[in-house]
Motif scaffolding. Structure first.
Motif, PDB file in Angstrom:
ATOM      1  N   PHE A 506       0.853  -1.181   0.000  1.00 28.16           N
ATOM      2  CA  PHE A 506       0.000   0.000   0.000  1.00 28.16           C
ATOM      3  C   PHE A 506       0.893   1.236   0.000  1.00 28.16           C
ATOM      4  N   GLU A 507       0.501   2.275  -0.755  1.00 29.01           N
ATOM      5  CA  GLU A 507       1.270   3.517  -0.760  1.00 29.01           C
ATOM      6  C   GLU A 507       0.368   4.672  -1.171  1.00 29.01           C
ATOM      7  N   ASN A 508       0.717   5.866  -0.674  1.00 30.82           N
ATOM      8  CA  ASN A 508      -0.072   7.037  -1.031  1.00 30.82           C
ATOM      9  C   ASN A 508       0.592   8.285  -0.456  1.00 30.82           C
ATOM     10  N   PHE A 509       0.082   9.446  -0.915  1.00 33.75           N
ATOM     11  CA  PHE A 509       0.523  10.739  -0.409  1.00 33.75           C
ATOM     12  C   PHE A 509      -0.541  11.309   0.526  1.00 33.75           C
ATOM     13  N   SER A 510      -0.101  12.111   1.493  1.00 35.97           N
ATOM     14  CA  SER A 510      -0.983  12.906   2.338  1.00 35.97           C
ATOM     15  C   SER A 510      -0.525  14.355   2.242  1.00 35.97           C
ATOM     16  N   ALA A 511      -1.473  15.279   2.374  1.00 37.37           N
ATOM     17  CA  ALA A 511      -1.133  16.696   2.290  1.00 37.37           C
ATOM     18  C   ALA A 511      -2.131  17.502   3.101  1.00 37.37           C
ATOM     19  N   PHE A 512      -1.724  18.692   3.513  1.00 35.59           N
ATOM     20  CA  PHE A 512      -2.660  19.571   4.202  1.00 35.59           C
ATOM     21  C   PHE A 512      -2.262  21.021   3.986  1.00 35.59           C
ATOM     22  N   LEU A 513      -3.245  21.897   4.115  1.00 36.13           N
ATOM     23  CA  LEU A 513      -3.045  23.340   4.082  1.00 36.13           C
ATOM     24  C   LEU A 513      -3.984  23.935   5.110  1.00 36.13           C
ATOM     25  N   GLY A 514      -3.435  24.679   6.050  1.00 32.26           N
ATOM     26  CA  GLY A 514      -4.257  25.239   7.114  1.00 32.26           C
ATOM     27  C   GLY A 514      -3.816  26.634   7.466  1.00 32.26           C
ATOM     28  N   GLY A 515      -4.690  27.342   8.162  1.00 28.17           N
ATOM     29  CA  GLY A 515      -4.361  28.697   8.557  1.00 28.17           C
ATOM     30  C   GLY A 515      -5.200  29.175   9.718  1.00 28.17           C
ATOM     31  N   LEU A 516      -4.700  30.218  10.372  1.00 27.55           N
ATOM     32  CA  LEU A 516      -5.408  30.858  11.477  1.00 27.55           C
ATOM     33  C   LEU A 516      -5.317  32.357  11.268  1.00 27.55           C
ATOM     34  N   SER A 531      -5.832  15.972   3.134  1.00 30.97           N
ATOM     35  CA  SER A 531      -6.056  14.664   2.523  1.00 30.97           C
ATOM     36  C   SER A 531      -5.316  13.626   3.348  1.00 30.97           C
ATOM     37  N   ALA A 532      -5.882  12.442   3.455  1.00 32.26           N
ATOM     38  CA  ALA A 532      -5.277  11.376   4.245  1.00 32.26           C
ATOM     39  C   ALA A 532      -5.686  10.032   3.663  1.00 32.26           C
ATOM     40  N   TRP A 533      -5.007   8.998   4.098  1.00 36.77           N
ATOM     41  CA  TRP A 533      -5.354   7.652   3.651  1.00 36.77           C
ATOM     42  C   TRP A 533      -5.027   6.663   4.759  1.00 36.77           C
ATOM     43  N   ARG A 534      -5.588   5.473   4.654  1.00 39.09           N
ATOM     44  CA  ARG A 534      -5.348   4.420   5.636  1.00 39.09           C
ATOM     45  C   ARG A 534      -5.434   3.063   4.960  1.00 39.09           C
ATOM     46  N   ALA A 535      -4.401   2.257   5.141  1.00 40.54           N
ATOM     47  CA  ALA A 535      -4.426   0.899   4.603  1.00 40.54           C
ATOM     48  C   ALA A 535      -5.349   0.033   5.454  1.00 40.54           C
ATOM     49  N   PRO A 536      -6.052  -0.932   4.855  1.00 39.45           N
ATOM     50  CA  PRO A 536      -6.902  -1.821   5.661  1.00 39.45           C
ATOM     51  C   PRO A 536      -6.075  -2.600   6.663  1.00 39.45           C
ATOM     52  N   ASN A 537      -6.615  -2.768   7.853  1.00 37.50           N
ATOM     53  CA  ASN A 537      -5.915  -3.503   8.889  1.00 37.50           C
ATOM     54  C   ASN A 537      -6.074  -5.009   8.680  1.00 37.50           C
ATOM     55  N   VAL A 538      -5.227  -5.781   9.353  1.00 34.84           N
ATOM     56  CA  VAL A 538      -5.230  -7.232   9.159  1.00 34.84           C
ATOM     57  C   VAL A 538      -6.578  -7.840   9.526  1.00 34.84           C
ATOM     58  N   ASN A 539      -7.195  -7.368  10.610  1.00 27.09           N
ATOM     59  CA  ASN A 539      -8.484  -7.938  10.997  1.00 27.09           C
ATOM     60  C   ASN A 539      -9.563  -7.643   9.971  1.00 27.09           C
ATOM     61  N   GLU A 563      -8.449   3.229   2.313  1.00 23.40           N
ATOM     62  CA  GLU A 563      -9.366   4.358   2.436  1.00 23.40           C
ATOM     63  C   GLU A 563      -8.639   5.642   2.014  1.00 23.40           C
ATOM     64  N   LYS A 564      -9.356   6.529   1.323  1.00 22.20           N
ATOM     65  CA  LYS A 564      -8.813   7.830   0.939  1.00 22.20           C
ATOM     66  C   LYS A 564      -9.760   8.910   1.439  1.00 22.20           C
ATOM     67  N   SER A 565      -9.213   9.895   2.140  1.00 22.29           N
ATOM     68  CA  SER A 565     -10.059  10.872   2.825  1.00 22.29           C
ATOM     69  C   SER A 565      -9.662  12.297   2.466  1.00 22.29           C
ATOM     70  N   LEU A 566     -10.665  13.175   2.461  1.00 22.94           N
ATOM     71  CA  LEU A 566     -10.452  14.614   2.342  1.00 22.94           C
ATOM     72  C   LEU A 566     -11.339  15.281   3.378  1.00 22.94           C
ATOM     73  N   LYS A 567     -10.720  15.996   4.344  1.00 26.76           N
ATOM     74  CA  LYS A 567     -11.482  16.621   5.427  1.00 26.76           C
ATOM     75  C   LYS A 567     -11.200  18.110   5.472  1.00 26.76           C
ATOM     76  N   TRP A 568     -12.281  18.890   5.577  1.00 23.74           N
ATOM     77  CA  TRP A 568     -12.191  20.339   5.740  1.00 23.74           C
ATOM     78  C   TRP A 568     -12.853  20.690   7.062  1.00 23.74           C
ATOM     79  N   ILE A 569     -12.088  21.282   7.970  1.00 19.76           N
ATOM     80  CA  ILE A 569     -12.600  21.628   9.287  1.00 19.76           C
ATOM     81  C   ILE A 569     -12.347  23.105   9.553  1.00 19.76           C
ATOM     82  N   ASN A 570     -13.373  23.802  10.075  1.00 20.29           N
ATOM     83  CA  ASN A 570     -13.304  25.236  10.327  1.00 20.29           C
ATOM     84  C   ASN A 570     -13.788  25.517  11.744  1.00 20.29           C
ATOM     85  N   THR A 571     -13.099  26.426  12.427  1.00 15.64           N
ATOM     86  CA  THR A 571     -13.477  26.797  13.783  1.00 15.64           C
ATOM     87  C   THR A 571     -13.471  28.313  13.928  1.00 15.64           C
ATOM     88  N   LEU A 572     -14.566  28.849  14.434  1.00 18.46           N
ATOM     89  CA  LEU A 572     -14.700  30.265  14.736  1.00 18.46           C
ATOM     90  C   LEU A 572     -14.793  30.406  16.250  1.00 18.46           C
TER      91      LEU A 572
END
Length: 767
Positions: A506-516, A531-539, A563-572
């Motif tokens: 399994f292989e992949n890239f992860s990246a992020f861009l954030g600011g305050l 962006s994130a990813w996760r290889a399936p576990n043995v179980n 699994e391949k994920s893209l998450k956008w989170i914002n906090t005010l």
């Protein structure tokens, strides 16, 4: 719909929010660190002479002063054991500065603490426990403690086994760092609680956004950092003792630690800590839960040395627990299984006892950590950390004869991790880090169980490399990062006399861009897209058989992909003297999301009849919002509210996933008693937790989702000071009115209710 409108509403309000004071609108943001090791200083006093305003640095060494006018000013920074820092600055806009304090060799009463903990500098959304808030949680499991943070719940098997859930994700999607070491155990099962001793913690930080670039693929759902007190570097000793008694289970928990520094060698310090817990059968408002006792014994020790160029630390810990599994979850035949689910509670009346019998689990976990850093310059250093972990998990089923003494599942996991990175920080605008990580694992089924192993033996190697850069100017912070990981997984087991092997990559890239960005003196906004990813576990790939702790059969799927994920989170966040409001909204798209789904069949064997679950995969969308509010409306009164909403949808079948937290909100009223002579500030609070019924459920389940419930809780805490010693007393009553209820996130809700009223008495002594 609310989440979709949130960014638009924010942009609409932006001109109004930034249209505050015109004359004195500037902000000074800064960080105070030790000159000799670049570590953050908590509790340093920052004073501006001309403005006559001050601030105190937080645990990461950061401070923020708003409402400043355009003029020249003098900054004074003071911290015990360090030379006073004086500097003239010119304020003609927003500023962001780093100040380095030099230690001075003076005879201190007490212990000067620097430590070697890396402060987590991230634009992601954080929840932090420390100080009196952490003391108030003593005696609780990690899962119980973290539920105080909006957006964090727990996924449990009964009451004694809980694992944290962040924004609907859990298990291998949540990374836990124990004193800087990524915890590696058999954490894939719902009844595999983290091998963490909460008494060790002096600070717990929860990162709600994906942090895969910084920590690795298993952090796609969030990160939990459990950090002990930093090591002292000067002469003296200090310590702490905790004693907690709780009524439900007639249990007792105790812990103690002592730390100090060498009188002969400045910079040499140590820490020793231990804890234990014992409890018997728990009870609901109406009946006893048979075989639900627990035994736990833990200890740890650390020693470290630091000077102006070099820092080292060695750490070792041992975690041991013995947990009883609800006896009524293991039924003898199909009729019994269907009857207990229909009845909703055990048929047999149990008595109270401290004894633990089968089914049960024994878990031990050891950690050895060696860490060091070297300063190439005052603004750059190299960090290297090696950690070894051994995890042994034994699960016992009810069996006949001498086989009852043999575990049905006996797993031993060895993990080696190596982390190395170089970090830099300048007085100007840029800081960052770059490095690599190596993880090697070997997991074995210990022979002699007499049962076909649930999962195969396996070897895993993960290689990762990353780079992160951060830019700071005035009220703005921007950071971004990139990471690449490659994982090799080899498995082998014998089934019916035949060797079954697999070799996966399994292989992949992860990246992020954030600011305050500080919109005004009181309002800040931070955003993170990752962006994130996760290889399936043995179980998930190869489970095939009875999972004893869950009293369920699990069926894996060898065709699962990552699994391949893209998450956008914002906090005010709005903060002033009397009011703190934090609103978080997020959206996460996960392609090929892996989930455990109940199957419309039962497995019948000589050992009993069990529900069947299978691992499936589908595209998913998670949406949600968290709210945290604290309002002090009179000098002695405060109101607090924290709530969370999660929406998870199967995009392929337009249905819902199982085991997603339902909507919840907790509101309370607190009363503060001011200090009086030797008595420290006291606090009394009453709160109500309202959890809605989960109406978004899959098409099939073994029992309908339980109805909504409402719980009242009270807590009181006060302290006394005698010289250098502090005594804190606490009283806590959970489920005050002894309400009978079930929680959708409990895997044993098919068989029993949750526990009833629980009274906790707490004593904390610091010396």
């Amino acid at each position: 719909m609310t989440l979709r409108l949130f960014p638009i509403l924010l942009l609409f309000l932006l001109p109004f929010l930034t249209n505050g004071q015109v004359d004195c609108k500037y902000i000074l943001r800064g960080k105070v660190v030790h000159l000799e090791n670049n570590e953050p200083i908590e509790g340093a006093l920052v004073w501006l002479f001309e403005h006559e305003i001050s601030a105190v640095t937080d645990v990461q060494g950061n401070f923020r002063i708003g409402g400043l006018c355009a003029k020249k000013d003098r900054v004074k920074i003071q911290y015990i054991g360090h030379q006073e820092h004086l500097e003239q600055i010119e304020i003609n806009g927003n500023l962001s500065l780093t100040f380095r304090l030099q230690a001075e060799d003076i005879d201190l009463e007490g212990v000067d603490i620097h430590g070697h903990q890396e402060a987590l500098m991230t634009a992601n959304t954080l929840g932090i426990f420390r100080g009196d808030e952490l003391k108030a949680s003593r005696g609780e499991s990690l899962g119980e403690t973290l539920r105080r943070i909006p957006g964090v719940t727990s996924y449990s098997t009964g009451f004694t086994i809980q694992k944290p859930v962040i924004h609907g994700l859990h298990s291998n999607r949540i990374l836990i760092l124990n004193n800087g070491v990524r915890l590696e155990g058999q954490q894939w099962g719902a009844e595999h609680a983290p091998e963490i001793d909460p008494f060790l913690a002096k600070e717990i930080t929860v990162v709600k956004g994906a942090e895969s670039v910084r920590f690795g693929p298993d952090a796609m759902g969030g990160v939990i950092l459990v950090n002990p007190a930093p090591l002292p570097v000067s002469a003296g000793q200090k310590g702490e003792v905790d004693l907690v008694g709780f009524s439900n289970g007639r249990g007792l928990a105790t812990a103690a630690y002592i730390s100090g520094g060498s009188e002969k060698i400045r910079g040499l310090g140590y820490r020793v800590q231990g804890s234990g817990r014992v409890a018997g059968n728990l009870h609901t408002p109406e009946y006893m839960l048979d075989n639900t006792g627990i035994r736990e014994l833990n200890f740890s020790g650390a020693v470290g040395y630091s000077n102006d160029r070099l820092g080292t630390e060695a750490y070792v810990s041992h975690f041991q627990t013995n947990i009883g599994i609800l006896a009524d979850a293991h039924t003898g035949n199909l009729s019994d299984l269907e009857s207990i689910i229909e009845n909703g509670r055990p048929f047999r009346e149990a008595d109270f006892t401290y004894s633990i019998r089968n089914p049960q689990q024994n878990v031990s976990h050891q950690i050895l950590k060696l860490k060091g850093h070297f300063h190439l310059s005052p603004a750059a250093k190299i960090n290297v950390q090696y950690a070894f972990q051994r995890n042994n998990r034994q699960e016992f089923d009810r069996r006949r004869g001498e086989r009852n003494e043999r575990p049905s599942l006996d797993l031993e996991l060895f993990t080696n991790t190596l982390d190395a990175f170089i970090s830099h920080q300048t007085r100007k605008n840029w800081s960052g880090s770059a490095g690599f990580q190596v993880i090697q694992q070997a997991n074995s089924n210990i022979p002699g169980t007499g049962v076909v192993p649930l999962i195969p033996n396996y070897d895993m190697v993960n290689l990762g490399a990353f780079a992160i850069q951060k830019f700071t100017k005035g009220p703005l912070e921007i950071e971004g990062g990139l990471r690449y990981d490659r994982r090799w997984l080899e498995t082998a087991r014998i089934v019916r006399g035949e060797l079954q092997e697999s070799d996966l990559r399994f292989e992949n890239f992860s990246a992020f861009l954030g600011g305050l960005y500080a919109l005004s003196r009181n309002i800040t906004f931070n955003s993170n897209l990752a962006s994130a990813w996760r290889a399936p576990n043995v179980n998930e790939l190869f489970s095939q058989g009875l999972h004893h702790g869950l009293a369920a059969v699990e069926i894996g799927n060898p065709d699962l992909v990552s699994e391949k994920s893209l998450k956008w989170i914002n906090t005010l966040q709005y903060t002033d003297k009397n009011l703190v409001v934090e609103l978080t909204g997020y959206a996460q798209q996960i392609r090929d999301y892996i989930y455990l789904s109940p199957k419309d069949e039962q497995f019948v064997s000589l050992r009993g009849t069990f529900n069947v679950f299978e691992y499936l995969q589908a595209d998913a969308r998670f949406l949600g919002t968290d709210l945290n509010l604290n309002w002090t409306f009179m000098p002695k009164w405060e109101v607090f509210t924290r709530g969370s909403i999660v929406r998870a949808k199967n995009l392929e079948s337009d249905t819902y996933f199982p085991f997603i937290p339902s909507d919840r909100i907790e509101s309370g009223l607190g009363f503060l008693l001011p200090q009086h002579k030797r008595r420290k500030e006291s606090r009394i609070s009453i709160s109500n937790l309202l959890v809605a019924e989960q109406t978004r459920v899959p098409d099939f389940d073994f029992a309908p989702a339980p109805p909504a419930y409402s719980l009242w809780n009270i807590a009181a805490q006060t302290g006394f000071q005698a010289g250098k010693n502090n005594l804190t007393l606490g009283l806590q009553v959970n489920n005050l009115f002894d309400v009978s209820y079930r929680d959708y996130m409990n895997r044993f809700r098919y068989f029993s209710h949750e526990i009833g009223r629980n009274v906790l008495l707490k004593i904390n002594f610091e010396f």
